[in-house]
Structures are given as C-alpha cells and as structure tokens.
Design an enzyme around this catalytic site. Structure first.
Site, mmCIF file in Angstrom:
data_model
loop_
_atom_site.group_PDB
_atom_site.id
_atom_site.type_symbol
_atom_site.label_atom_id
_atom_site.label_comp_id
_atom_site.label_asym_id
_atom_site.label_seq_id
_atom_site.Cartn_x
_atom_site.Cartn_y
_atom_site.Cartn_z
ATOM 1 N N CYS A 87 4.101 -15.057 8.129
ATOM 2 C CA CYS A 87 4.855 -15.397 9.342
ATOM 3 C C CYS A 87 5.155 -14.220 10.258
ATOM 4 O O CYS A 87 4.645 -14.140 11.367
ATOM 5 C CB CYS A 87 6.152 -16.096 8.941
ATOM 6 S SG CYS A 87 5.853 -17.646 8.085
HETATM 7 N N1 LIG Z 1 4.428 -19.546 3.673
HETATM 8 C C1 LIG Z 1 5.513 -19.714 4.403
HETATM 9 O O1 LIG Z 1 6.591 -19.260 4.031
HETATM 10 C C2 LIG Z 1 5.475 -20.495 5.708
HETATM 11 C C3 LIG Z 1 6.703 -20.903 6.267
HETATM 12 C C4 LIG Z 1 6.696 -21.630 7.435
HETATM 13 C C5 LIG Z 1 5.482 -21.929 8.065
HETATM 14 N N2 LIG Z 1 4.303 -21.516 7.524
HETATM 15 C C6 LIG Z 1 3.084 -21.891 8.216
HETATM 16 O O2 LIG Z 1 2.454 -22.955 7.528
HETATM 17 C C7 LIG Z 1 1.033 -22.842 7.612
HETATM 18 C C8 LIG Z 1 0.431 -22.797 6.217
HETATM 19 O O3 LIG Z 1 0.926 -21.644 5.531
HETATM 20 P P1 LIG Z 1 0.859 -21.502 3.961
HETATM 21 O O4 LIG Z 1 1.712 -20.337 3.636
HETATM 22 O O5 LIG Z 1 1.112 -22.791 3.297
HETATM 23 O O6 LIG Z 1 -0.698 -21.102 3.773
HETATM 24 P P2 LIG Z 1 -1.542 -21.119 2.425
HETATM 25 O O7 LIG Z 1 -2.712 -20.208 2.655
HETATM 26 O O8 LIG Z 1 -0.683 -20.900 1.221
HETATM 27 O O9 LIG Z 1 -2.076 -22.620 2.324
HETATM 28 C C9 LIG Z 1 -2.974 -23.170 3.224
HETATM 29 C C10 LIG Z 1 -4.054 -23.888 2.434
HETATM 30 O O10 LIG Z 1 -4.895 -24.565 3.344
HETATM 31 C C11 LIG Z 1 -6.201 -24.595 2.802
HETATM 32 N N3 LIG Z 1 -7.145 -24.920 3.862
HETATM 33 C C12 LIG Z 1 -7.643 -24.125 4.837
HETATM 34 N N4 LIG Z 1 -8.446 -24.815 5.655
HETATM 35 C C13 LIG Z 1 -8.461 -26.092 5.196
HETATM 36 C C14 LIG Z 1 -9.108 -27.279 5.628
HETATM 37 N N5 LIG Z 1 -9.870 -27.306 6.716
HETATM 38 N N6 LIG Z 1 -8.902 -28.400 4.907
HETATM 39 C C15 LIG Z 1 -8.118 -28.394 3.808
HETATM 40 N N7 LIG Z 1 -7.490 -27.309 3.355
HETATM 41 C C16 LIG Z 1 -7.658 -26.178 4.040
HETATM 42 C C17 LIG Z 1 -6.365 -23.231 2.199
HETATM 43 O O11 LIG Z 1 -7.368 -23.225 1.192
HETATM 44 C C18 LIG Z 1 -4.960 -22.949 1.625
HETATM 45 O O12 LIG Z 1 -4.868 -23.294 0.255
HETATM 46 C C19 LIG Z 1 0.777 -21.606 8.454
HETATM 47 O O13 LIG Z 1 0.625 -21.973 9.789
HETATM 48 C C20 LIG Z 1 2.057 -20.805 8.297
HETATM 49 O O14 LIG Z 1 2.281 -19.950 9.394
HETATM 50 C C21 LIG Z 1 4.285 -20.804 6.340
#
Ligand SMILES: NC(=O)c1ccc[n+]([C@@H]2O[C@H](COP(=O)([O-])OP(=O)(O)OC[C@H]3O[C@@H](n4cnc5c(N)ncnc54)[C@H](O)[C@@H]3O)[C@@H](O)[C@H]2O)c1
Length: 421
Positions: free
Chosen positions: A263
C-alpha cells in the site's frame, strides 16, 4: 438470504482470502479464484499463507463444501456476485492495471443478467467506471446499470491487527447508480458490522487513496524529524510520546527504516500519477513524502557505517545481521519492504549479511541471502545488527543484552550497545 448465492472472489491473497472466508461463514457458496497454482494447491490442502486466516478456519470453510479454491474461472460460471481483489502494483513508477483488466475480461465472459461485480483493489479515481465497466460490457454484451450492477468498495484490511478485523472495520461502499449502491451495500451488510455508502465509485476510490496518503505523509514527517532530531541530539521517540499525550488534534506516527508493503509505497503514486495526467500538476505532498521515505534505507546504512566506524571498521567485509525483514510487525509480507533496499545497498558496499525472519515463506525469501536464527551463536558471529521489524517472536532481550552494537530502527531495545534511529 445468502444461502443460494454464488460468490466469486478473484484473487485469494491478503485481501481476497479474508473476504472469501467470511462469506463462506455467512452462508455464501464461494469460488476463490487465483491464477497462482501454488496458492490454490496450498488452500486446497488446508494450508493458509495469510497470517490472519488460521488453518483451522480454512479447514472449516473447506469442510462446509461451500468453498472452492480454483485457478479455473469456469468454476465461477453463473456467479451472482464477483469481488475483484487482484494486485495493483506500479511498473516503472506507473500504475499497472493489467491484473484488473485481465480479471475483468475473465469475469465478463461469465457475466449473466442480474449479477453484481465489485472492485476492491486500490486504484485511482475513475478506474471502476472508465476501465472496468467497458471491459465487462464488451466481454459480455450486457449493459452496466441495466443488465448488471457494478460497484467499488476499498479494502481496509490491516494484517496482524487483532482489534480491527474485516468484520469490525467499517466498509466504504459505492455503486454506479442508486440501484447498484443498494445491491453492493446489501451484499456487504451481510459480511461486516458497518457499511458507509458514498455517492459514486470515484469518492470511494479517492477515500482509500486519501487514507493511505495520509499515513504516508505523516510517516515521512516523523522520519525527517528523526533524522534532524538525531543531529540535534534530541530523543525524537520521547518527543513523539510526549506529543501523543495531547488528547485532540494529534495522531501518533513513528519513524522507521522506510515504508513497505503493497500500500504505502504504491498507492499515493496512483494519486499523484492521476493528478499529473489529468491536471498536469504535481502532487507535491506525495512526491516529498516519497522522497523522504525512499531515502530512509540509505539513512539506516549511513547510521550503520557510523556505528562500524566507531570500532574502526568499514561496511565492506563487515558481518551484519538484519533482524525482521517483513515490512510490518508479525507479518510475513516482504513486498516492497525497506529491508530489500537495505540488502541491496549493503551488498553494493560489500557487507556480509545474514537475515532473520521466521515469518517469511521459503519461496519469498530474498534470493541469495543467508537465513539465520536470532540466537547467541548468530550474535557472536556478527559485527553489528540492525532491528528492522520488531516481530513479537523475536527475542529482543537477547539483542539488547548482546555485546556488539545494534541499531534499533523501532525504539524497542534498551542497553548500552543499542543506538536508536
Ligand atoms: N494487503 C493489504 O493489506 C491491502 C489492504 C488494503 C487494500 N489492498 C489492495 O488490495 C489489492 C490486493 O492486494 P493483496 O495484498 O490481497 O494482494 P495479493 O498479491 O496478496 O493477492 C492478490 C492475488 O491475486 C492473484 N491474481 C492476480 N491476477 C489474477 C487474475 N487475473 N485472476 C485471478 N487471480 C489473480 C494473485 O495470484 C494473488 O494471489 C491491491 O490492490 C491492494 O492494494 C491490500
């Protein structure tokens, strides 16, 4: 009401997996789609890689028969609701929306009238309406607002926070049009305690970027203050604690070795990129905060140099222990962690480094970095240590009591050998 609903959660990462688990617990039939086969296999084997989701909780979801982890979008055919939680990283400092584009295209092929598609990934204002909707419409032949609903609801998950989890944290919700808003809010009302409606996805998208930019800027403020306070011979940590006793008009932020995770180093740049692209102006606060926070690993190395210098040593050839590599306490998330930049700089300078972090999965461990345990043998073998991330499972007392110098970037250690950031 939720019993017969089929929910597709796209992305089974830090954000998607908690959404999927909660939805299973609330009665939905959940298809958890992730293109990472290793993650799907782990989930199917009942092995959670997200700290906030225990293996026991995952096992209950699997046993319910209403949770299907899969890499095959076809398993989601006929979904009632789809939630997109894919990554939104930067590529060469520019927003990379390819994950949203490709997951949107895959969902479009399975879209049916009456369905709801909700984006949760953090992104710049306008993404839901200007990018996602055209992809969904062209791939399905259906019309948003007429045949199906679209909304945006930013995730606020704070990994490792045991007080404010997914259910207790109010969730901002939005939809394109009043019917979509009602549908999106109705869905989240079945998952979380409080929903906060806003008038369109743009306001919800901006709210998320505001939250993260606010933190980014305030962390930069205390980081810069820490650098100057050290030069002035003032204990910045004590000053921050003192200022924090003010019951109004102040919020406590702490200095550190830099910012990391998915983030803070990324999201504010989505905002500054959009301000530059649409308005031709620079978002000066964001750029200044980036400058300061990006500089912190270099500053930590500079302080390490001075520490070694006190004992007549150079960085080149010095054995240095890096304690805690994840970007955040009690997390195994090393994405964009300042520790990675520290490793890079220390390698350039010829240091012999060893890392300690029991939270990080083997396949995410920085390439070529030797892995150690925080014990007396390790401490006896290094010239200096730096506490980067203060996980609860680290024996900090051992570090405080060690004979060699320690740079503490988190103000957690006491002892004659300890120097604070
Ligand atoms: N981690 C946090 O604390 C947090 C908090 C708030 C918001 N976010 C936001 O949420 C979103 C996701 O973050 P995250 O931390 O969960 O990421 P992450 O990498 O842990 O998980 C995302 C998953 O999506 C999968 N993926 C990618 N492309 C794909 C597709 N086309 N189809 C299916 N699966 C696919 C990846 O393999 C991965 O496992 C981001 O935009 C991030 O900025 C994250």
């Amino acid at each position: 009401m939720t019993q017969n609903k089929k929910l597709a959660v796209v992305g089974q990462g830090y954000v998607g997996l908690p959404v999927a688990m909660r939805a299973v617990e609330q009665g939905y039939g959940v298809v958890g789609i992730d293109l990472d086969q290793r993650r799907v296999a782990a989930l199917r084997a009942g092995d959670s890689y997200v700290e906030d989701i225990s293996d026991a909780r995952l096992a209950v979801a699997l046993a319910s028969g209403r949770y299907l982890p899969t890499a095959d979008y076809d398993d989601a055919r006929g979904y009632d609701i789809a939630v997109i939680t894919v990554p939104t990283p930067l590529r060469e400092s520019l927003p990379d929306l390819t994950f949203i584009e490709s997951s949107g295209a895959s969902l479009a092929g399975l879209l049916r009238p009456g369905a709801i598609v909700i984006l949760e990934s953090t992104t710049y204002p306008g993404t839901t309406e200007e990018l996602l909707i055209p992809i969904l419409e062209s791939g399905s032949g259906l019309v948003a607002g007429v045949d199906f609903h679209v909304g945006y609801s930013p995730e606020r998950i704070d990994p490792g926070n045991t007080t404010w989890g997914f259910v207790q944290t109010p969730k901002v919700v939005s939809g394109v049009g009043p019917e979509a808003l009602a549908a999106v809010q109705g869905f989240y009302d079945t998952l979380v305690d409080t929903t906060v409606p806003v008038s369109s996805p743009k306001e919800a998208e901006l709210a998320k970027l505001l939250e993260n930019t606010f933190r980014h800027v305030n962390i930069a403020l205390v980081n810069e203050l820490a650098i100057f306070a050290h030069q002035l011979g003032v204990n910045v940590w004590e000053s921050i604690d003192a200022a924090s006793t003010k019951p109004f008009g102040f919020m406590k932020f702490l200095p550190g070795p830099g910012v990391g995770g998915h983030c803070l180093p990324v999201d504010p740049s989505y905002l500054s990129w959009q301000v530059r692209r649409k308005l031709g102006q620079s978002f000066r606060f964001v750029e200044l905060a980036n400058d300061i926070n990006d500089h912190m690993p270099q500053y930590v190395v500079q302080r390490l140099m001075l520490l070694l210098n006190d004992s007549g040593r150079a960085i080149r050839g010095a054995k240095i222990a890096l304690i805690g590599l994840a970007y955040k306490r009690n997390s195994g998330d090393i994405r964009e962690s300042p520790a990675l930049r520290l490793i890079e700089i220390l390698r350039e300078y010829g240091a012999d480094i060893v890392g300690v972090d029991g939270h990080i999965e083997e396949h995410r461990w920085p390439e070529g970095l030797s892995r150690g345990e925080l014990d007396q043998t390790l401490l006896d073998s290094v010239d200096v240590a730096v506490l980067i991330t203060d996980h609860d499972n680290l024996d900090l007392a051992l570090l405080s009591a060690s004979a060699m110098p320690v740079l503490d970037t988190r103000n957690r250690l006491a002892g004659k050998n300890v120097e604070r950031l």
